[in-house]
Design an enzyme around this catalytic site. Sequence first.
Site, short mmCIF file in Angstrom:
data_model
loop_
_atom_site.label_atom_id
_atom_site.label_comp_id
_atom_site.label_asym_id
_atom_site.label_seq_id
_atom_site.Cartn_x
_atom_site.Cartn_y
_atom_site.Cartn_z
N ARG A 230 6.86 9.63 7.27
CA ARG A 230 7.98 8.86 7.83
C ARG A 230 8.76 9.65 8.88
O ARG A 230 9.67 9.08 9.50
CB ARG A 230 8.88 8.38 6.70
CG ARG A 230 8.11 7.45 5.76
CD ARG A 230 8.95 6.92 4.63
NE ARG A 230 9.99 6.04 5.11
CZ ARG A 230 10.88 5.46 4.31
NH1 ARG A 230 10.86 5.70 3.02
NH2 ARG A 230 11.81 4.67 4.81
N PRO B 23 13.00 13.65 -2.20
CA PRO B 23 13.09 14.87 -3.01
C PRO B 23 14.53 15.33 -3.16
O PRO B 23 15.31 15.29 -2.21
CB PRO B 23 12.28 15.89 -2.19
CG PRO B 23 11.42 15.08 -1.28
CD PRO B 23 12.18 13.83 -1.00
N GLU B 24 14.89 15.72 -4.37
CA GLU B 24 16.22 16.25 -4.65
C GLU B 24 16.07 17.73 -5.06
O GLU B 24 14.98 18.28 -4.98
CB GLU B 24 16.88 15.43 -5.77
CG GLU B 24 16.96 13.94 -5.44
CD GLU B 24 17.64 13.11 -6.53
OE1 GLU B 24 18.45 13.66 -7.29
OE2 GLU B 24 17.32 11.92 -6.63
N HIS C 279 -0.68 12.88 9.21
CA HIS C 279 0.75 13.18 9.32
C HIS C 279 1.08 14.65 9.10
O HIS C 279 2.19 14.98 8.70
CB HIS C 279 1.59 12.32 8.36
CG HIS C 279 1.23 10.86 8.39
ND1 HIS C 279 1.50 10.06 9.48
CD2 HIS C 279 0.60 10.07 7.48
CE1 HIS C 279 1.06 8.84 9.22
NE2 HIS C 279 0.51 8.83 8.03
#
Length: 283
Positions: free
Chosen positions: A117, A2-3, A93
């Site tokens: 992750r 994500p930016e 997660h």
Amino acid sequence: MPELPEVETVRRGIERMAVGRRIARVEVGRERTVRRTSREALIDGLSGTTITHAGRRGKYLLCSLDSGEQLMIHLRMSGRVLIAESGAQRLPHTHVVLHLEALGEEPSRELWFVDPRTFGEVVVFDPDRLAEQMPELIRLGVDPLVDEFTPEILRQRFAGKRGNLKGTLLNQSVIAGIGNIYADEIMHRAGLRWSRVPERLSMPTIERLHKAIVQILGDAVASGGSTLDDTQYVDVMGDTGSYQNEHRVYGRAGEMCLTCNKARISRTTVAGRTTCYCAVCQR
Ligand SMILES: [Zn+2]
């Protein structure tokens, strides 16, 4: 990863769904997510506080609490913030859960931090002790949508920058929030090759680049960000963005340039990152 546009979309969701709410209770599963402090520090720092504001700098989500402290969330590679009904079936997660109390007519909710992750982070910190607790926020460059961002500021930021334009746009201490996708799209919009040297750009060129940064990031925020096949970015309601449909160079290597229709999009590696550009449009 994500930016700025994706993080801003998440910020808006938190503003809509969580600001004004008291955090009744906190659960922390995977401790890697709270590695900067501890499970206890996050639980103690958040329990009983109210989220008063949802802010952002670059890719950092910064929520103010009525205790005077701030909640920082960084999504890194695969982090997601989701708002769910209380008691909803958790996703795999889900490492942090904030139980948000009911507000007026609106029922209680849960804010989840989900991160397959586990590069992402959730921290409560004291904004008066940034140097000890969040030193990278001090080094963070100008946010092109939040801070006062002008062509003159961009020129000052580029002074002495002798590397290439791509690497400089990715440098979070110069401008905060631009990553690989938007760097390529911005340089294409501005008609600039990745190899240009920032400190040598003329003022009219810097003005063109500044306009491209503001336009591309603004358009991407309006589209809810970019959701790619290989990433799991979604907004707080679990909806995908649509700016991936507007990409002109990113992910289009070998395809015809949509802007000039004279060349195929080239691909190279710059600063360790795949870089896509049009050799005709970008000089
Ligand atoms: Zn072209």
